[in-house]
Design an enzyme around this catalytic site. Structure first.
Site, PDB file in Angstrom:
ATOM      1  N   ASN A   1       0.926  -1.173   0.117  1.00 31.19           N
ATOM      2  CA  ASN A   1       0.164   0.164   0.021  1.00 31.19           C
ATOM      3  C   ASN A   1       0.949   1.031   0.166  1.00 31.19           C
ATOM      4  OD1 ASN A   1      -1.711   1.876   0.413  1.00 31.19           O
ATOM      5  ND2 ASN A   1      -1.868   1.226   2.679  1.00 31.19           N
TER       6      ASN A   1
ATOM      7  N   LYS B   1       0.386   4.393  -0.881  1.00 26.75           N
ATOM      8  CA  LYS B   1      -0.680   4.816   0.502  1.00 26.75           C
ATOM      9  C   LYS B   1      -0.457   6.907  -0.889  1.00 26.75           C
ATOM     10  CE  LYS B   1       0.002   3.135   4.393  1.00 26.75           C
ATOM     11  NZ  LYS B   1      -0.324   3.406   5.962  1.00 26.75           N
TER      12      LYS B   1
ATOM     13  N   HIS C   1      -9.534   0.966   4.862  1.00 25.27           N
ATOM     14  CA  HIS C   1      -8.009   1.491   5.447  1.00 25.27           C
ATOM     15  C   HIS C   1      -8.606   2.237   6.540  1.00 25.27           C
ATOM     16  CE1 HIS C   1      -4.373   2.192   6.220  1.00 25.27           C
ATOM     17  NE2 HIS C   1      -4.291   1.941   6.021  1.00 25.27           N
TER      18      HIS C   1
ATOM     19  N   GLU D   1      -6.922   4.658   7.666  1.00 23.50           N
ATOM     20  CA  GLU D   1      -6.721   6.139   7.796  1.00 23.50           C
ATOM     21  C   GLU D   1      -8.246   6.464   6.969  1.00 23.50           C
ATOM     22  OE1 GLU D   1      -3.325   5.571   5.531  1.00 23.50           O
ATOM     23  OE2 GLU D   1      -1.793   4.787   7.244  1.00 23.50           O
TER      24      GLU D   1
ATOM     25  N   GLU E   1      -5.364  -5.414  10.155  1.00 31.93           N
ATOM     26  CA  GLU E   1      -4.382  -4.595  10.476  1.00 31.93           C
ATOM     27  C   GLU E   1      -4.682  -3.218  12.039  1.00 31.93           C
ATOM     28  OE1 GLU E   1      -2.415  -2.557   6.633  1.00 31.93           O
ATOM     29  OE2 GLU E   1      -3.954  -1.488   7.135  1.00 31.93           O
TER      30      GLU E   1
ATOM     31  N   GLY F   1       2.384   1.808  11.009  1.00 30.75           N
ATOM     32  CA  GLY F   1       3.435   3.297  10.826  1.00 30.75           C
ATOM     33  C   GLY F   1       3.797   3.543  12.258  1.00 30.75           C
TER      34      GLY F   1
ATOM     35  N   SER G   1       3.079  -1.790  10.066  1.00 37.48           N
ATOM     36  CA  SER G   1       4.359  -2.103  10.805  1.00 37.48           C
ATOM     37  C   SER G   1       5.314  -3.020  10.176  1.00 37.48           C
ATOM     38  CB  SER G   1       4.619  -1.616  11.924  1.00 37.48           C
ATOM     39  OG  SER G   1       4.181  -0.100  12.337  1.00 37.48           O
TER      40      SER G   1
HETATM   41  P1  PGA Z   1       3.078   0.161   7.168  1.00 35.89           P
HETATM   42  O1  PGA Z   1       1.335   0.336   7.234  1.00 35.89           O
HETATM   43  O2  PGA Z   1       3.457  -0.865   6.490  1.00 35.89           O
HETATM   44  O3  PGA Z   1       3.069   1.127   6.755  1.00 35.89           O
HETATM   45  O4  PGA Z   1       2.739   0.192   9.233  1.00 35.89           O
HETATM   46  C1  PGA Z   1       0.441  -0.349   6.804  1.00 35.89           C
HETATM   47  C2  PGA Z   1      -1.068  -0.026   5.970  1.00 35.89           C
HETATM   48  O5  PGA Z   1      -1.568   0.517   6.460  1.00 35.89           O
HETATM   49  O6  PGA Z   1      -1.255  -1.143   5.229  1.00 35.89           O
END
Ligand code: PGA
Length: 253
Positions: A9, A11, A98, A100, A170, A176, A216
């Protein structure tokens, strides 16, 4: 046999030339180094989907996903991208829900159910994201919370429709933050979610659904996570932006 999937992803990252460079590097390295039947799904910003198709089309392991789609079919929704538009350029996957999007765009379980429906109607597999916050993990029935996200957004589907859905667990506290869930914590949730699916659709159907872990994931943590029986791959954010790191994660699967 469940599909093994590693999705990246991106983003809101990468300019046009960087996106092309990353996709072509991944395809080139994967040709030599990635063996077996793992599916690699790149989720770039939508503006690059058409361009990147050229770079991945020679690699049967690779596919592209959009990061979002509208819950509406078409019309006066400035700035939105419909599932039918994605289908019209040959896109087969879309991220739905997601954290976010849930957090910054107030996407509710109900809205996400509508996005799941419209994606499926257009022949696109939703990669449905779910997961609890740190506060929920510490103070609430965190497994019940995530099960409820799945019930409210997916349980109206027929078994046949559900089989086209990929689930990505997740935990928000791991996204993140550099804080990965331990393999035990992730496996506990994945097994609970699979049991939840089995309760509604039967174990034969539940056993066919790929459940990815995200939050992460790095090359260092991927081996242990992916060795867990109910973890069928990963949804990777930050570490998917660097070709060497992402390839090593794919190889762990
Ligand atoms: P990250 O993000 O691996 O940077 O923690 C995962 C995601 O948001 O899909």
């Amino acid at each position: 046999m469940r599909n093994k999937i590693v999705a990246g992803n991106w983003k809101m990252n990468k300019l046009a030339d960087e996106a092309v460079a990353l996709a072509s590097e991944l395809v080139n390295i994967a040709k030599d180094e990635v063996k077996g039947d793992v599916k690699v799904i790149l989720c770039p910003p939508a503006i690059y989907l058409t361009t990147l198709q050229k770079y991945i089309e020679t690699s049967p392991n690779f596919a592209l996903a959009a990061q979002n789609c509208s819950d509406k079919a078409s019309g006066a929704f400035t700035g939105e991208i419909s599932a039918a538009m994605l289908q019209s350029i040959g896109i087969k996957y879309v991220l739905v829900g997601h954290s976010e999007r849930r957090q910054y765009f107030a996407e509710s379980n109900e809205l996400l159910a509508a996005k799941v429906n419209i994606a499926l109607e257009n022949g696109i597999s939703p990669i449905f994201c779910c997961g609890e916050s740190l506060d929920q993990r510490q103070n609430e029935d965190y497994i019940g919370f995530v099960k409820n996200q799945i019930s409210e957004s997916l349980f109206h589907l027929s078994a046949e429709q559900l089989q086209k859905v990929v689930i990505a667990y997740e935990p928000i506290w791991a996204i993140g933050t550099g804080l990965t869930a331990s393999a035990e914590q992730a496996q506990e949730m994945h097994a609970a979610l699979r049991a939840h699916l089995a309760g509604k659709y039967g174990s034969e159907v539940a056993d066919e659904i790929s459940i990815l872990y995200g939050g992460s994931v790095t090359a260092a943590s991927a081996d242990e996570l992916f060795a867990s029986p109910d973890i069928d791959g990963g949804l990777v954010g930050g570490a998917s932006l660097k070709s060497r790191e992402f390839i090593n994660i794919i190889k762990a699967r």
